[in-house]
Design a protein around this motif. Structure first.
Motif, mmCIF file in Angstrom:
data_model
loop_
_atom_site.group_PDB
_atom_site.id
_atom_site.type_symbol
_atom_site.label_atom_id
_atom_site.label_comp_id
_atom_site.label_asym_id
_atom_site.label_seq_id
_atom_site.Cartn_x
_atom_site.Cartn_y
_atom_site.Cartn_z
ATOM 1 N N GLY A 1 4.432 6.396 -15.707
ATOM 2 C CA GLY A 1 4.641 4.961 -15.524
ATOM 3 C C GLY A 1 4.048 4.511 -14.196
ATOM 4 N N LEU A 2 4.330 5.305 -13.189
ATOM 5 C CA LEU A 2 3.847 4.988 -11.844
ATOM 6 C C LEU A 2 2.324 5.091 -11.768
ATOM 7 C CD1 LEU A 2 5.014 4.285 -9.115
ATOM 8 C CD2 LEU A 2 5.329 6.713 -8.646
ATOM 9 N N LEU A 3 1.800 6.158 -12.326
ATOM 10 C CA LEU A 3 0.344 6.347 -12.271
ATOM 11 C C LEU A 3 -0.364 5.249 -13.057
ATOM 12 C CD1 LEU A 3 0.117 10.252 -12.665
ATOM 13 C CD2 LEU A 3 0.093 8.890 -10.564
ATOM 14 N N ARG A 4 0.207 4.839 -14.165
ATOM 15 C CA ARG A 4 -0.449 3.813 -14.986
ATOM 16 C C ARG A 4 -0.418 2.438 -14.330
ATOM 17 N NH1 ARG A 4 2.447 4.662 -20.503
ATOM 18 N NH2 ARG A 4 1.512 2.642 -21.035
ATOM 19 N N LEU B 1 -1.115 2.333 1.703
ATOM 20 C CA LEU B 1 -0.791 2.408 3.130
ATOM 21 C C LEU B 1 0.578 3.043 3.311
ATOM 22 C CD1 LEU B 1 -2.853 -0.037 2.854
ATOM 23 C CD2 LEU B 1 -1.828 -0.904 4.935
ATOM 24 N N ARG B 2 0.605 4.160 4.025
ATOM 25 C CA ARG B 2 1.877 4.832 4.274
ATOM 26 C C ARG B 2 2.075 5.030 5.774
ATOM 27 N NH1 ARG B 2 3.119 9.007 -0.710
ATOM 28 N NH2 ARG B 2 3.113 7.356 -2.274
ATOM 29 N N PRO B 3 2.740 4.078 6.394
ATOM 30 C CA PRO B 3 2.952 4.200 7.836
ATOM 31 C C PRO B 3 4.026 5.244 8.129
ATOM 32 C CG PRO B 3 3.961 2.181 7.001
ATOM 33 C CD PRO B 3 3.310 2.845 5.834
ATOM 34 N N ILE C 1 -8.268 14.105 -8.257
ATOM 35 C CA ILE C 1 -7.819 15.049 -9.287
ATOM 36 C C ILE C 1 -6.659 14.493 -10.122
ATOM 37 C CG2 ILE C 1 -6.184 16.250 -7.776
ATOM 38 C CD1 ILE C 1 -7.380 18.900 -8.977
ATOM 39 N N TYR C 2 -6.025 13.413 -9.629
ATOM 40 C CA TYR C 2 -4.961 12.771 -10.400
ATOM 41 C C TYR C 2 -5.517 12.149 -11.688
ATOM 42 C CZ TYR C 2 -1.017 12.783 -7.099
ATOM 43 O OH TYR C 2 0.037 13.132 -6.306
ATOM 44 N N PHE C 3 -6.720 11.578 -11.589
ATOM 45 C CA PHE C 3 -7.250 10.816 -12.716
ATOM 46 C C PHE C 3 -8.550 11.362 -13.291
ATOM 47 C CE2 PHE C 3 -4.539 7.802 -10.391
ATOM 48 C CZ PHE C 3 -3.795 7.247 -11.429
ATOM 49 N N GLY D 1 -3.498 13.032 0.376
ATOM 50 C CA GLY D 1 -2.654 11.973 0.918
ATOM 51 C C GLY D 1 -1.216 12.075 0.425
ATOM 52 N N ASP D 2 -1.059 12.504 -0.806
ATOM 53 C CA ASP D 2 0.281 12.705 -1.357
ATOM 54 C C ASP D 2 1.025 13.733 -0.508
ATOM 55 O OD1 ASP D 2 2.441 12.650 -3.250
ATOM 56 O OD2 ASP D 2 1.663 14.511 -4.113
ATOM 57 N N ILE D 3 0.350 14.817 -0.227
ATOM 58 C CA ILE D 3 0.990 15.929 0.485
ATOM 59 C C ILE D 3 1.210 15.583 1.962
ATOM 60 C CG2 ILE D 3 0.733 18.354 1.130
ATOM 61 C CD1 ILE D 3 -1.086 18.595 -1.443
HETATM 62 C C1 IPM Z 1 4.172 9.618 -4.610
HETATM 63 C C2 IPM Z 1 4.746 10.480 -5.683
HETATM 64 C C3 IPM Z 1 3.920 10.325 -6.950
HETATM 65 C C4 IPM Z 1 2.515 10.784 -6.623
HETATM 66 C C5 IPM Z 1 4.459 11.043 -8.181
HETATM 67 C C6 IPM Z 1 5.880 10.660 -8.468
HETATM 68 C C7 IPM Z 1 3.581 10.823 -9.379
HETATM 69 O O1 IPM Z 1 4.835 11.798 -5.255
HETATM 70 O O2 IPM Z 1 4.118 8.381 -4.785
HETATM 71 O O3 IPM Z 1 3.798 10.144 -3.552
HETATM 72 O O4 IPM Z 1 2.215 11.978 -6.700
HETATM 73 O O5 IPM Z 1 1.689 9.928 -6.299
#
Ligand code: IPM
Ligand code: MG
Length: 354
Positions: free
Chosen positions: A88-91, A102-104, A137-139, A244-246
């Motif tokens: 849902g979030l990815l879509r 942006l992630r402060p 790599i997500y998409f 960026g996620d990590i």
């Molecule tokens: C984030 C989350 C998401 C992502 C997940 C829930 C799909 O970890 O927003 O950082 O990996 O982007």
């Protein structure tokens, strides 16, 4: 201001209610805020058999901005991938073209003692992580599971960036750096990945348009290490979706709690989705212990980035700072001598100080 509110799963509804309290204060003062609720994630699956129901998609497209809680829960873990809450979030990110995340990571001085690092290492910390959000790599296609020639199953994903995708996030990154300390660190893995070689080349070329910004490049493994060794060396970090996620989760811990960090995901017009960077925390859902500050601070980012209202953004941030200064603490940031409060009480405290 037409805002789609998507509380989602787990602690999502309770933290979003606190952010709505803050918006209610603004409405009572005369700001024209119109909220429309929709389901996403597990809640979408429960309501409509789809983590991103068509009706939610319509709502999100019609709104000026989206406020989202969090998605995910144990109950949905065994569903087939397309039905999983994360989809849902990815879509919604992909559909709305929200490529700039942006992630402060900012440390409130009051919380220096809550960080897992020594106060002198993190005090004054103020980093902006710019994560590309609709590629990588997500998409990248193809991805899937298949049998190899030996009949063994293998899983594969494709890390992929086009020049234009890199260029547009790079421009946002340089512009962001221009408004800050004018230092930009681009994070990649160019010693191993072709995607990163291109990334580095494109970012370096765009740097010529921003001569005042000091650009550096760093491999992601080193960046992960530098973030805990000497985080204050960073001003703006720009990187791809997965790195960026990590790195943004890692950076959040420097600030005391992942419960403190808001985020903005923007398209090229400034329309955006605003959400805390943390997840749905199903283990503490419904217990009135979750920290609502990241979600409240996401409303501040919404005022700043979508509605161009810096004054209101700062008022919300000041109200949060005041509540912290006066000792209000949810359990995740609680320390000896402070006022331990629940989710609702923290929301009340911020609303009152607003
Ligand atoms: C984030 C989350 C998401 C992502 C997940 C829930 C799909 O970890 O927003 O950082 O990996 O982007
Ligand atoms: Mg994440």
């Amino acid at each position: 201001m037409k805002i789609a509110v998507l509380p989602g799963d787990g602690i999502g509804p309770e933290i979003v209610s606190q952010a709505v309290k803050v918006m209610d204060v603004l409405s009572r003062e005369g700001m024209k805020i119109e909220l429309e609720y929709g389901d996403i994630g597990g809640a979408g699956y429960d309501a409509a058999g789809d983590p991103y129901p068509a009706i939610t998609s319509r709502l999100a497209k019609e709104a000026d901005a989206v406020l989202l809680g969090a998605v995910g829960g144990y109950r949905y873990d065994s569903l087939p991938r397309p039905m999983r809450p994360e989809q849902g979030l990815l879509r919604i990110r992909k559909e709305l073209n929200l490529f700039a995340n942006l992630r402060p990571a900012m440390l409130y001085p009051e919380l220096a003692g809550s960080s897992s690092l020594r106060p002198e290492v993190v005090s004054g910390l103020d980093i902006m992580i710019l994560r590309e959000l609709t590629g990588d790599i997500y998409f990248g296609q193809p991805k899937g599971l298949r049998k190899n020639d030996d009949g063994e199953r293998e899983g594969y994903d494709t890390m992929l960036y086009s020049e234009s995708e890199i260029a547009r996030i790079a421009h946002v990154a340089f512009k962001t750096a221009m408004k800050r300390k004018k230092r930009l660190c681009s994070v990649d893995k160019a010693n191993v990945l072709e995607t990163s070689v291109l990334w580095r080349e494109v970012v370096t070329a765009i740097a010529r348009d921003y001569p005042e910004v000091e650009l550096s490049h760093m491999y992601v493994d080193n960046a992960a290490m530098q973030l805990v060794r000497n985080p204050k060396q960073f001003d703006v970090i720009v990187t791809g979706n997965m790195f960026g996620d990590i790195l943004s989760d890692e950076a959040s811990m420097l600030t005391g709690s992942i419960g403190m960090l808001p985020s903005a995901s923007l398209d090229s017009q400034g329309k955006g989705l605003f959400e805390p960077i943390h997840g749905s925390a199903p283990d503490i859902a419904g217990q009135n212990v979750a920290n609502p500050l990241a979600t409240i601070l996401s409303v501040a980012m919404m005022m700043r980035h979508t509605f161009d209202d810096e004054a209101t953004a700062q008022r919300i941030e000041d109200a949060v700072r005041k509540a912290l200064f006066e000792g209000f603490r949810t359990p995740d940031i609680h320390q000896e001598g402070m006022k331990r409060v629940g989710t609702k009480e923290m929301g009340d405290a911020v609303a009152a100080r607003l």
